[in-house]
Design a protein around this motif. Sequence first.
Motif, PDB file in Angstrom:
ATOM      1  N   SER A  68       0.852  -1.186   0.000  1.00  0.00           N
ATOM      2  CA  SER A  68       0.000   0.000   0.000  1.00  0.00           C
ATOM      3  C   SER A  68       0.891   1.240   0.000  1.00  0.00           C
ATOM      4  O   SER A  68       2.090   1.166   0.303  1.00  0.00           O
ATOM      5  CB  SER A  68      -0.904   0.014   1.233  1.00  0.00           C
ATOM      6  N   LYS A  69       0.292   2.374  -0.312  1.00  0.00           N
ATOM      7  CA  LYS A  69       1.035   3.641  -0.292  1.00  0.00           C
ATOM      8  C   LYS A  69       1.632   3.869   1.092  1.00  0.00           C
ATOM      9  O   LYS A  69       2.780   4.291   1.225  1.00  0.00           O
ATOM     10  CB  LYS A  69       0.108   4.797  -0.678  1.00  0.00           C
ATOM     11  N   GLU A  70       0.872   3.551   2.138  1.00  0.00           N
ATOM     12  CA  GLU A  70       1.339   3.743   3.515  1.00  0.00           C
ATOM     13  C   GLU A  70       2.505   2.816   3.833  1.00  0.00           C
ATOM     14  O   GLU A  70       3.477   3.236   4.480  1.00  0.00           O
ATOM     15  CB  GLU A  70       0.193   3.506   4.506  1.00  0.00           C
ATOM     16  N   GLU A  71       2.431   1.554   3.393  1.00  0.00           N
ATOM     17  CA  GLU A  71       3.536   0.610   3.631  1.00  0.00           C
ATOM     18  C   GLU A  71       4.804   1.082   2.917  1.00  0.00           C
ATOM     19  O   GLU A  71       5.893   1.044   3.485  1.00  0.00           O
ATOM     20  CB  GLU A  71       3.156  -0.794   3.148  1.00  0.00           C
ATOM     21  N   ASP A  72       4.655   1.521   1.672  1.00  0.00           N
ATOM     22  CA  ASP A  72       5.803   1.988   0.911  1.00  0.00           C
ATOM     23  C   ASP A  72       6.403   3.236   1.555  1.00  0.00           C
ATOM     24  O   ASP A  72       7.626   3.345   1.688  1.00  0.00           O
ATOM     25  CB  ASP A  72       5.401   2.271  -0.537  1.00  0.00           C
ATOM     26  N   GLU A  73       5.561   4.180   1.970  1.00  0.00           N
ATOM     27  CA  GLU A  73       6.056   5.406   2.610  1.00  0.00           C
ATOM     28  C   GLU A  73       6.766   5.099   3.925  1.00  0.00           C
ATOM     29  O   GLU A  73       7.788   5.721   4.235  1.00  0.00           O
ATOM     30  CB  GLU A  73       4.911   6.387   2.833  1.00  0.00           C
ATOM     31  N   ALA A  74       6.251   4.139   4.699  1.00  0.00           N
ATOM     32  CA  ALA A  74       6.901   3.768   5.961  1.00  0.00           C
ATOM     33  C   ALA A  74       8.285   3.185   5.696  1.00  0.00           C
ATOM     34  O   ALA A  74       9.254   3.519   6.385  1.00  0.00           O
ATOM     35  CB  ALA A  74       6.027   2.784   6.735  1.00  0.00           C
ATOM     36  N   LEU A  75       8.384   2.319   4.689  1.00  0.00           N
ATOM     37  CA  LEU A  75       9.679   1.736   4.346  1.00  0.00           C
ATOM     38  C   LEU A  75      10.632   2.818   3.866  1.00  0.00           C
ATOM     39  O   LEU A  75      11.787   2.881   4.297  1.00  0.00           O
ATOM     40  CB  LEU A  75       9.525   0.664   3.269  1.00  0.00           C
ATOM     41  N   MET A  76      10.172   3.703   2.990  1.00  0.00           N
ATOM     42  CA  MET A  76      11.044   4.755   2.468  1.00  0.00           C
ATOM     43  C   MET A  76      11.494   5.693   3.584  1.00  0.00           C
ATOM     44  O   MET A  76      12.640   6.149   3.578  1.00  0.00           O
ATOM     45  CB  MET A  76      10.344   5.527   1.353  1.00  0.00           C
ATOM     46  N   THR A  77      10.643   5.961   4.552  1.00  0.00           N
ATOM     47  CA  THR A  77      11.033   6.798   5.690  1.00  0.00           C
ATOM     48  C   THR A  77      12.194   6.161   6.438  1.00  0.00           C
ATOM     49  O   THR A  77      13.182   6.829   6.779  1.00  0.00           O
ATOM     50  CB  THR A  77       9.836   7.023   6.635  1.00  0.00           C
ATOM     51  N   GLU A  78      12.106   4.857   6.667  1.00  0.00           N
ATOM     52  CA  GLU A  78      13.172   4.144   7.375  1.00  0.00           C
ATOM     53  C   GLU A  78      14.455   4.104   6.533  1.00  0.00           C
ATOM     54  O   GLU A  78      15.554   4.326   7.043  1.00  0.00           O
ATOM     55  CB  GLU A  78      12.719   2.730   7.736  1.00  0.00           C
ATOM     56  N   LEU A  79      14.328   3.831   5.244  1.00  0.00           N
ATOM     57  CA  LEU A  79      15.509   3.796   4.376  1.00  0.00           C
ATOM     58  C   LEU A  79      16.159   5.174   4.273  1.00  0.00           C
ATOM     59  O   LEU A  79      17.392   5.282   4.260  1.00  0.00           O
ATOM     60  CB  LEU A  79      15.141   3.268   2.992  1.00  0.00           C
ATOM     61  N   LEU A  80      15.363   6.231   4.236  1.00  0.00           N
ATOM     62  CA  LEU A  80      15.922   7.582   4.176  1.00  0.00           C
ATOM     63  C   LEU A  80      16.601   7.974   5.480  1.00  0.00           C
ATOM     64  O   LEU A  80      17.572   8.736   5.473  1.00  0.00           O
ATOM     65  CB  LEU A  80      14.843   8.593   3.788  1.00  0.00           C
ATOM     66  N   ARG A  81      16.141   7.423   6.598  1.00  0.00           N
ATOM     67  CA  ARG A  81      16.832   7.654   7.873  1.00  0.00           C
ATOM     68  C   ARG A  81      18.253   7.081   7.796  1.00  0.00           C
ATOM     69  O   ARG A  81      19.222   7.730   8.197  1.00  0.00           O
ATOM     70  CB  ARG A  81      16.052   7.010   9.025  1.00  0.00           C
ATOM     71  N   ILE A  82      18.377   5.882   7.254  1.00  0.00           N
ATOM     72  CA  ILE A  82      19.690   5.252   7.086  1.00  0.00           C
ATOM     73  C   ILE A  82      20.520   6.063   6.089  1.00  0.00           C
ATOM     74  O   ILE A  82      21.698   6.346   6.313  1.00  0.00           O
ATOM     75  CB  ILE A  82      19.532   3.789   6.626  1.00  0.00           C
TER      76      ILE A  82
END
Length: 127
Positions: A18-32
């Motif tokens: 879902s858009k929310e799942e993808d955004e949550a993953l991208m938020t975590e990857l962008l933190r790294i």
Amino acid sequence: MYYAILAYHAEGIVESWSKEEDEALMTELLRINDRLVREKSLGPAARLGPTQKAVTLRGAGDGMVIDGPFAETKEQLLGFYVVDFPDIEGAIAAARELRRANPTAVYEIRPVLLYLPGASLETGGQG
């Protein structure tokens, strides 16, 4: 030394998020990503578009553009990071952090050998 961290995943699984799942993953990857930038260890990084929109150039001469890529695999290359660490252990640690954020992905870590005419192939980064 530069290392490429290649991110593979089953494209169908990624597309099912879902858009929310993808955004949550991208938020975590962008933190790294942001941490690696602060540490001056991250070079180019990219999330690649879908393979259905890709083409492949192959054949003799100028080559022929065909649909593709065509690979007998369940996982596709969906992105990459170029990192700079003194040794492969630093790159492996970065890939492990990425995997904790995206545990269903597969990460390949490979040394990047820069091509500079007249320079050693081992040239690069801190190593």
